[in-house]
Design an enzyme around this catalytic site. Structure first.
Site, PDB file in Angstrom:
ATOM      1  N   HIS A 173       0.858  -1.184   0.000  1.00 44.20           N
ATOM      2  CA  HIS A 173       0.000   0.000   0.000  1.00 44.20           C
ATOM      3  C   HIS A 173       0.889   1.227   0.000  1.00 44.20           C
ATOM      4  O   HIS A 173       1.683   1.422   0.914  1.00 44.20           O
ATOM      5  CB  HIS A 173      -0.921   0.015   1.225  1.00 44.20           C
ATOM      6  CG  HIS A 173      -1.888   1.149   1.191  1.00 44.20           C
ATOM      7  ND1 HIS A 173      -1.999   2.071   2.203  1.00 44.20           N
ATOM      8  CD2 HIS A 173      -2.786   1.532   0.236  1.00 44.20           C
ATOM      9  CE1 HIS A 173      -2.926   2.963   1.888  1.00 44.20           C
ATOM     10  NE2 HIS A 173      -3.419   2.649   0.707  1.00 44.20           N
TER      11      HIS A 173
ATOM     12  N   ASP B  43       1.108   5.419  -0.460  1.00 41.36           N
ATOM     13  CA  ASP B  43       0.557   6.769  -0.538  1.00 41.36           C
ATOM     14  C   ASP B  43       1.690   7.690  -0.960  1.00 41.36           C
ATOM     15  O   ASP B  43       2.800   7.595  -0.416  1.00 41.36           O
ATOM     16  CB  ASP B  43       0.030   7.242   0.826  1.00 41.36           C
ATOM     17  CG  ASP B  43      -1.035   6.319   1.391  1.00 41.36           C
ATOM     18  OD1 ASP B  43      -1.922   5.922   0.636  1.00 41.36           O
ATOM     19  OD2 ASP B  43      -0.957   5.995   2.593  1.00 41.36           O
TER      20      ASP B  43
ATOM     21  N   THR C 175       6.601   0.457  11.841  1.00 38.18           N
ATOM     22  CA  THR C 175       7.846   0.618  12.587  1.00 38.18           C
ATOM     23  C   THR C 175       8.863  -0.453  12.217  1.00 38.18           C
ATOM     24  O   THR C 175       8.571  -1.651  12.246  1.00 38.18           O
ATOM     25  CB  THR C 175       7.570   0.559  14.105  1.00 38.18           C
ATOM     26  OG1 THR C 175       6.615   1.569  14.442  1.00 38.18           O
ATOM     27  CG2 THR C 175       8.846   0.805  14.896  1.00 38.18           C
TER      28      THR C 175
ATOM     29  N   LEU D 209      16.324   7.690   0.832  1.00 38.50           N
ATOM     30  CA  LEU D 209      16.234   8.039  -0.581  1.00 38.50           C
ATOM     31  C   LEU D 209      16.084   6.772  -1.407  1.00 38.50           C
ATOM     32  O   LEU D 209      16.687   5.738  -1.120  1.00 38.50           O
ATOM     33  CB  LEU D 209      17.480   8.805  -1.010  1.00 38.50           C
ATOM     34  CG  LEU D 209      17.580  10.255  -0.533  1.00 38.50           C
ATOM     35  CD1 LEU D 209      18.961  10.828  -0.842  1.00 38.50           C
ATOM     36  CD2 LEU D 209      16.495  11.122  -1.179  1.00 38.50           C
TER      37      LEU D 209
ATOM     38  N   GLN E 260      12.720  -0.678  -1.659  1.00 37.74           N
ATOM     39  CA  GLN E 260      13.447   0.471  -2.194  1.00 37.74           C
ATOM     40  C   GLN E 260      13.677   0.314  -3.703  1.00 37.74           C
ATOM     41  O   GLN E 260      13.476   1.261  -4.472  1.00 37.74           O
ATOM     42  CB  GLN E 260      14.778   0.632  -1.465  1.00 37.74           C
ATOM     43  CG  GLN E 260      15.550   1.885  -1.892  1.00 37.74           C
ATOM     44  CD  GLN E 260      16.910   1.954  -1.239  1.00 37.74           C
ATOM     45  OE1 GLN E 260      17.590   0.953  -1.118  1.00 37.74           O
ATOM     46  NE2 GLN E 260      17.296   3.152  -0.812  1.00 37.74           N
TER      47      GLN E 260
ATOM     48  N   LYS F 240       5.776   3.086   6.727  1.00 38.56           N
ATOM     49  CA  LYS F 240       4.558   3.274   7.527  1.00 38.56           C
ATOM     50  C   LYS F 240       4.591   2.442   8.799  1.00 38.56           C
ATOM     51  O   LYS F 240       4.057   2.854   9.828  1.00 38.56           O
ATOM     52  CB  LYS F 240       3.325   2.860   6.715  1.00 38.56           C
ATOM     53  CG  LYS F 240       3.004   3.720   5.523  1.00 38.56           C
ATOM     54  CD  LYS F 240       1.710   3.215   4.892  1.00 38.56           C
ATOM     55  CE  LYS F 240       1.388   3.966   3.634  1.00 38.56           C
ATOM     56  NZ  LYS F 240       0.128   3.521   3.019  1.00 38.56           N
TER      57      LYS F 240
END
Length: 406
Positions: free
Chosen positions: A17, A19, A68, A48, A83, A66
């Site tokens: 998911h 955003d 932890t 990055l 990534q 999102k």
């Protein structure tokens, strides 16, 4: 100027998911980019996005976890497949023209990425996050969804993580089964016998609520978690308190008596609006109900044109034809007063042979009690009414039809 996108791809623990925000370096997006990069927090360290070590993607993209990150195992999922997926999706979006190449240096992207702690398949983590990032970028740049799309879908969709569906009355007609009983064993038997249809609404009848209290609504919810449940309180006074009590027990709608004062009715309707549930104004024994409805500042969601059971029985004893004792008034006029989303329910000795007349007259909800709850074959009795109504909303809808049209 900035654009906002969101997408969910995949299933299981590897579900992705994303955003994201895409905007100018010199605008709010650029400010948020720098703030997130320089103001670190434990377990949510932004990073990055790189194609490979020493090669960041363009537009420069910041990945914000999102969930932890608790240990190196969690970190590997973010710094590895996630990534790589995000960076390649951004690069491909530029190559495919979703993001103009000449703007790549002027824009930044902030991508919030969800990685489940128990995700283990790195290939799926990569694949799902790549797809979600690319789709979120496309949606952001194309302004998806439109406001019209949101309005069309808001009452139809169900969130997979919720585990239940909130039913909204966006596509009438409906069949409301009035559980006017004082024995919960009978209630359970009837509910278990009813077809599992969206067009069926369950009413906790006044006798049921009086005997067991508003807590009976929660008990009905245990039997059918996705049902639309009405609490027939026939509230006359202290409407705010009673409406809140019903809402606390997960009622979807509360019936308010039209015999109450204007002030009491408006307070009850206002509380229903505050609680996010439907208000039903029951016009039983109200003489000038059109005039009363017009005088309300806050209009109910549903007006119930109800035939008093005792009056109906007396009329039959006098030998009056059933057509004379089932009268609902000017439904079209009431709908005009309520507005475009207003619904009208009709009740009072309705049998299957009267359904077509009620629907043709404009009724949104057909309320039936004894014909169904008193039947030896509850399912068949309900089907006698449902056969006059369309299939449930979206019966023929494909699983992904709610997404973008192509």
């Amino acid at each position: 100027m900035y654009h906002i996108g969101e997408a969910l791809i995949g299933s299981g623990n590897e579900v992705a998911h994303v955003d994201l925000v895409i905007g100018d370096k010199n605008g709010p997006a650029g400010t948020a980019f720098v703030n997130n990069l320089t103001q670190l927090s434990i377990g949510h360290t932004p990073l990055l996005s790189v194609i490979r070590p020493n090669l960041i993607t363009k537009p420069a993209t910041l990945i914000i976890p999102k969930v932890t990150v608790k240990d190196l195992c969690d970190a590997e999922k973010i710094f590895g497949p996630a990534q790589t997926a995000v960076s390649r999706a951004v690069a491909d979006a530029v190559e495919e023209g979703l993001i103009p190449e000449e703007k790549a240096e002027d824009l930044v992207i902030l991508a919030s990425v969800f990685i489940h702690p128990e995700a283990s398949d790195y290939r799926k983590i990569y694949q799902y996050n790549y797809g979600a990032t690319k789709l979120a970028i496309r949606r952001a740049m194309e302004g998806y969804p439109s406001a019209g799309k949101v309005l069309a879908e808001k009452d139809r969709g169900a969130h997979p993580i919720m585990g239940f569906k909130v039913v909204r009355l966006w596509n009438p007609p409906y069949l409301q089964v009035a559980l006017d009983l004082d024995n919960f064993d009978d209630v359970e038997r009837i509910i278990n016998s009813l077809p599992n249809r969206e067009r069926i609404l369950l009413e906790a009848g006044t006798p049921l609520v009086k005997k067991f209290g508003v807590g009976v609504i929660s008990k009905i919810r245990e039997l059918r978690k996705d049902a639309f449940i009405i609490a027939d309180l026939k509230t006359l006074d202290v409407g705010r308190v009673e409406v809140k009590m019903a809402a606390d027990e997960t009622a979807d709608a509360v019936a308010i008596s039209g015999l109450g004062t204007i002030e009491s009715i408006e307070k009850a309707i206002h509380e229903a609006m505050k609680q996010g549930i439907y208000s039903i104004l029951d016009m039983m024994n109200v003489e000038n109900f059109v005039e009363k409805l017009q005088s309300l500042r806050y209009k109910p969601d549903i007006v119930l044109l109800h035939r008093n059971v005792d009056l109906e029985t007396m009329a039959k004893e006098r030998g009056e034809a059933e057509a004379e004792v089932t009268e609902w008034g000017n439904i079209k006029q009431i709908k005009e007063i309520l507005g475009k989303n207003g619904l009208v329910a009709v009740a009072g000795g309705i049998t299957p042979d009267k359904v077509e007349k009620a629907l043709t007259s404009g009724a949104s909800i057909i309320i039936v009690g004894r014909y169904i709850i008193g039947s030896r074959d509850v399912r068949r009795a309900a089907e006698d009414f449902l056969s006059h109504m369309p299939q449930d909303p979206d019966t023929m809808r494909l699983a992904l039809d709610e997404d973008e049209a192509i």
